[in-house]
Every structure is written in structure tokens, then in C-alpha cells.
Design an enzyme around this catalytic site. Structure first.
Site, PDB file in Angstrom:
ATOM      1  N   SER A  52      26.735  52.147  24.120  1.00 15.07           N
ATOM      2  CA  SER A  52      27.832  52.780  24.856  1.00 15.07           C
ATOM      3  C   SER A  52      29.044  52.990  23.961  1.00 15.07           C
ATOM      4  CB  SER A  52      28.231  51.937  26.067  1.00 15.07           C
ATOM      5  OG  SER A  52      27.251  51.974  27.066  1.00 15.07           O
TER       6      SER A  52
ATOM      7  N   PHE B 191      37.655  57.704  26.730  1.00 12.39           N
ATOM      8  CA  PHE B 191      37.553  58.972  27.452  1.00 12.39           C
ATOM      9  C   PHE B 191      38.001  58.746  28.883  1.00 12.39           C
ATOM     10  CE2 PHE B 191      34.840  61.875  30.032  1.00 12.39           C
ATOM     11  CZ  PHE B 191      35.063  63.091  29.408  1.00 12.39           C
TER      12      PHE B 191
ATOM     13  N   SER C 112      32.027  60.557  41.084  1.00  8.35           N
ATOM     14  CA  SER C 112      31.040  61.633  40.990  1.00  8.35           C
ATOM     15  C   SER C 112      31.646  63.008  41.220  1.00  8.35           C
ATOM     16  CB  SER C 112      29.920  61.398  42.020  1.00  8.35           C
ATOM     17  OG  SER C 112      29.192  60.223  41.714  1.00  8.35           O
TER      18      SER C 112
ATOM     19  N   TRP D 196      37.090  52.457  35.034  1.00 10.25           N
ATOM     20  CA  TRP D 196      35.772  52.275  34.419  1.00 10.25           C
ATOM     21  C   TRP D 196      35.698  52.973  33.055  1.00 10.25           C
ATOM     22  CZ3 TRP D 196      34.236  48.412  36.987  1.00 10.25           C
ATOM     23  CH2 TRP D 196      34.387  48.343  38.376  1.00 10.25           C
TER      24      TRP D 196
ATOM     25  N   CYS E  30      31.396  67.281  27.531  1.00 11.66           N
ATOM     26  CA  CYS E  30      31.395  65.991  26.820  1.00 11.66           C
ATOM     27  C   CYS E  30      30.394  65.035  27.459  1.00 11.66           C
ATOM     28  CB  CYS E  30      32.788  65.379  26.845  1.00 11.66           C
ATOM     29  SG  CYS E  30      34.079  66.396  26.096  1.00 11.66           S
TER      30      CYS E  30
ATOM     31  N   ALA F  27      27.096  62.839  25.977  1.00 13.61           N
ATOM     32  CA  ALA F  27      26.870  61.406  26.155  1.00 13.61           C
ATOM     33  C   ALA F  27      25.561  61.134  26.890  1.00 13.61           C
ATOM     34  CB  ALA F  27      28.040  60.788  26.915  1.00 13.61           C
TER      35      ALA F  27
ATOM     36  N   ARG G 296       2.377  32.369  25.877  1.00 19.24           N
ATOM     37  CA  ARG G 296       2.543  31.452  27.004  1.00 19.24           C
ATOM     38  C   ARG G 296       1.175  31.157  27.627  1.00 19.24           C
ATOM     39  NH1 ARG G 296       6.123  27.856  29.635  1.00 19.24           N
ATOM     40  NH2 ARG G 296       5.948  28.087  31.893  1.00 19.24           N
TER      41      ARG G 296
ATOM     42  N   LEU H 123       8.288  36.935  32.831  1.00 15.21           N
ATOM     43  CA  LEU H 123       8.764  35.777  32.077  1.00 15.21           C
ATOM     44  C   LEU H 123       9.083  34.589  32.978  1.00 15.21           C
ATOM     45  CD1 LEU H 123       8.950  37.909  29.803  1.00 15.21           C
ATOM     46  CD2 LEU H 123      11.037  36.763  29.040  1.00 15.21           C
TER      47      LEU H 123
ATOM     48  N   GLU I 174      27.873  58.024  33.686  1.00 12.20           N
ATOM     49  CA  GLU I 174      27.588  59.362  33.145  1.00 12.20           C
ATOM     50  C   GLU I 174      26.771  60.192  34.141  1.00 12.20           C
ATOM     51  OE1 GLU I 174      29.304  59.745  30.725  1.00 12.20           O
ATOM     52  OE2 GLU I 174      29.376  57.925  29.533  1.00 12.20           O
TER      53      GLU I 174
END
Length: 392
Positions: free
Chosen positions: A99, A137, A146, A170, A246, A250, A276, A346, A371
Site C-alpha cells: 500500500s 492522496f 464510494s 482513511w 489515479c 492504484a 504437522r 493451521l 480503492e
């Protein structure tokens, strides 16, 4: 023609790496080595403490990763597949680190490179490519995520200056950025501004208590009568086309990067189940485990092939925004599925930072949203298919 009986490499089952050029393959190996030696030994601690080491910016710059798909001004000028491949290898380390590189190159440097004046390019791009100046940005707002057309941040002329007021939310790199690309409403339409973060009235507040992208800085930007000179505006664009172009840059990095996170989770599950032992044999010897590994293998390789295909289209100048949405939507969804499956395989170890899986799984929840949310990309595809917009 005969069929080879050689066993395919379980870590590159379809031999996708062979489809890369020598230069693209060298970039992949160089970034992978950097991630292995520099990132993986430390990233669990960065994630747990919620920190991004600022010195990584100059290290990324020394590798030529910042704005690597741009030409001139200290940028490497490499092709789209090389950039995407670097994003893939970075995100195999951590989504937050990819990022940083995406925001620096595609969201902060790209608008200056694409829409800035020659003076703006000369002033900012060489230092940003070197990692000496960190960018962010500013588009998303508390009430406009959105729907960027709903932004409330405004720019008004005052003599030869501009005065900016509003709040952005954000924002990756916000609290460590030296420069912010801020999008605001002006009388003539949405404009982009290059804002030095030391300008009076500019404040960046770090977002705390997040459980995803913890090895990445996320911030709120507050602009309170921030006065910038007339030459701070990007002269080459008016309207939402600017920030949206832009975001497409991204998103392209993301559709490659998600493959790296998925690959890391698949390889962690493969290694774990091979070593395992339960009920007297490795977990990998059980049919249910092999079924899950086969499904993960298919998802990772299919996503990698899609990313490479879209990268070739971009290099040919044929990639559309809707095709980027296709890649971002599906590759992130596939990566999330693989991460969640690996977490379960796991067992209790899947929730510890000794293994990369829970970190990738948490990070991908943000990648699924930022994005362009999964729903937004769905509607982009719907509009492309039907010719009918359904956003309102």
C-alpha cells in the site's frame, strides 16, 4: 507431441514465472529477496505494534520501486507488468507495505507526473522517487467514500492563492507524509492541489485501534483555512476524471498484490500440512487437506494468470477501467478465500503472528474495501456489460 511427466512446481504450478521477460523475472527475484531478508523477519512485530518504519521509504527508493512505472524525473520507467510483479512480491510480505508503494507511486506521484506543470514535476518527483519525500492522496471523506462526487472539501480563490477547507478520511501515509495531493471542489469543478503538510491549518491525525493494515499508517486529514499559492493546483485536469484515473493506477497494483498475499497463505498452509503430524501421518496426507490445497493452488495460479494478462493489456495500451475492476474484484476475493482457508488449516496456530496467515487475512479485509469496494466494482462491471449505470 509428448506430455512431460515432470512434477510441476507446487509453488508455481502453471509456470507463470516463465511467461515473464528476463527483466521482469529479475525484478520479481530482487523484490522477493528484499522481502525475505528485510521484511519478513520484522513485519509481525510492526503489525503487532502498529508501526511503519519510515526508513523503509528510502530503502524502497533505492530499489527503484517508487513510481517505477513512471518515466523521467528519477523514476525507473519500467513497464506495467514489472510494476505489478513488484507489487505482488511486496504484498507477499504485507499488504500495508505494498500500500505504501502504491500510494506513493500511483496516487501521489502519478497525478503530479500526469497533470502537473513541469515546475511541479521537477520540484517533487525526484525526491519522491528516492523516498526522501513521502506523499499521500486525499480524496475519501467521512461522508464521501464510494461516491467521491459527494465530497465536501472546498477550494476558493483568494487573490492569487487558494484556501482549502474540509476533512479527508482513511488516508494512507497521512501522518508521515511531507506532501498531500488533496482533491477539492472549486467553482469550475474538482481540482487537485499539491499541499505541503507543514502548511498552517493542515493537520493529520493517525487512526488508532484498527485491526487491519497495522504495518501501514492510516490518517484523517483536516484542512482548516489551508492557504496554498496559485501554482499549487494541478493545471492539467479539472473534474473527477483526475482522481479516478489515479485510482485506476492504484487498483492495477492491487490486483497483482492480492496474488502475493494469496500465494503466501497457500505456501504457509502447504508447508504446515507437510510437517504437522496428526493420527500418525502428515496433515497433507489426508484427502480433505489435499482437496483444500488443490483448490487454493487453482485460485492462486488463476489469479496470477489474470493479473499477468491484464498487465500485458496495460502495456499494450488496451486495458480499460472495467477490466481493472474485473481484476481487482476477483483477485482480492480469491485471495480472501485462500487466506481464510489457510487460517483454518493451521488450526490454533493460524491465529498467531508466528505465521503470516492471520495478518494477511486481516489485511485483505481492508484491500477488499479500499480503492473501490467489492460492490462498486460489481456495478462497474454491470454497467460495462449492460451499458446501464446502476449506481443511483
Amino acid at each position: 507431441m509428448s506430455v512431460s511427466m515432470a512434477r510441476p512446481d507446487p509453488r508455481d504450478f502453471l509456470g507463470v514465472e516463465k511467461l515473464l521477460s528476463d527483466e521482469e523475472r529479475m525484478i520479481a527475484h530482487t523484490v522477493r529477496e528484499f522481502v525475505t531478508d528485510r521484511i519478513l523477519p520484522e513485519v509481525a512485530g510492526w503489525f503487532e505494534r502498529g508501526e511503519f518504519p519510515r526508513e523503509l521509504a528510502t530503502e524502497f527508493g533505492e530499489l527503484g520501486l517508487l513510481g517505477m512505472h513512471l518515466s523521467g524525473y528519477g523514476c525507473a520507467g519500467l513497464n506495467a507488468v514489472s510494476y505489478g510483479t513488484a507489487c505482488l512480491e511486496l504484498e507477499a510480505g504485507d499488504s500495508g507495505l505494498r500500500s505504501f508503494v502504491s500510494v506513493q507511486g500511483s496516487l501521489a506521484m502519478f497525478p503530479i507526473w500526469k497533470y502537473g506543470s513541469e515546475e511541479q514535476k521537477q520540484e517533487w518527483l525526484p525526491r519522491m522517487a528516492a523516498g526522501e519525500v513521502i506523499g499521500c492522496f486525499g480524496l475519501t471523506e467521512p461522508d464521501a467514500g464510494s461516491d467521491p462526487a459527494g465530497m465536501r472539501t472546498v477550494a476558493r480563490r483568494d487573490g492569487s492563492d487558494w484556501v482549502l477547507n474540509g476533512t479527508k478520511m482513511w488516508i494512507t501515509n497521512g501522518s508521515i507524509a511531507d506532501v498531500a495531493i488533496v482533491w477539492a471542489r472549486a467553482d469550475e469543478g474538482v481540482r487537485g492541489f499539491i499541499v505541503d503538510t507543514k502548511t498552517p491549518g493542515f493537520t493529520a491525525n493517525t487512526v488508532r485501534h484498527k485491526m487491519s493494515l497495522r504495518a501501514s499508517v492510516t490518517s484523517e486529514l483536516v484542512l482548516d483555512n489551508v492557504r496554498v499559492p496559485g501554482d499549487a493546483v494541478l493545471p492539467g485536469i479539472v473534474g473527477l476524471k483526475g482522481p479516478l484515473s489515479c485510482l485506476n493506477e492504484a487498483r492495477f497494483g492491487i490486483l497483482f498484490g492480492a496474488v502475493g498475499a494469496a500465494r503466501s497463505c497457500y505456501e504457509a498452509a502447504l508447508d504446515y500440512t507437510l510437517t504437522r503430524t496428526q493420527f500418525g501421518k502428515p496433515l497433507a496426507a489426508f484427502q480433505l487437506t489435499q482437496s483444500k490445497l488443490a483448490d487454493m493452488l487453482i485460485r492462486v495460479n488463476r489469479a496470477h494468470l489474470l493479473a499477468l494478462h491484464l498487465g500485458r493489456l496495460k502495456d499494450a495500451g488496451e486495458l480499460t477501467p472495467a477490466q481493472i475492476s474485473f481484476g481487482k474484484k476477483d483477485n482480492v476475493a480469491q485471495a480472501l478465500h485462500v487466506a481464510r482457508e489457510a487460517r483454518a488449516m493451521l488450526g490454533a496456530n493460524g491465529i498467531t503472528l508466528e505465521y503470516p496467515v492471520i495478518r494477511h487475512m486481516n489485511n485483505l479485509e481492508s484491500v477488499y474495501t479500499y480503492e473501490g469496494t467489492n460492490e462498486v466494482h460489481t456495478l462497474v462491471l454491470g454497467q460495462s456489460i449492460t451499458g446501464i449505470g446502476a449506481f443511483k
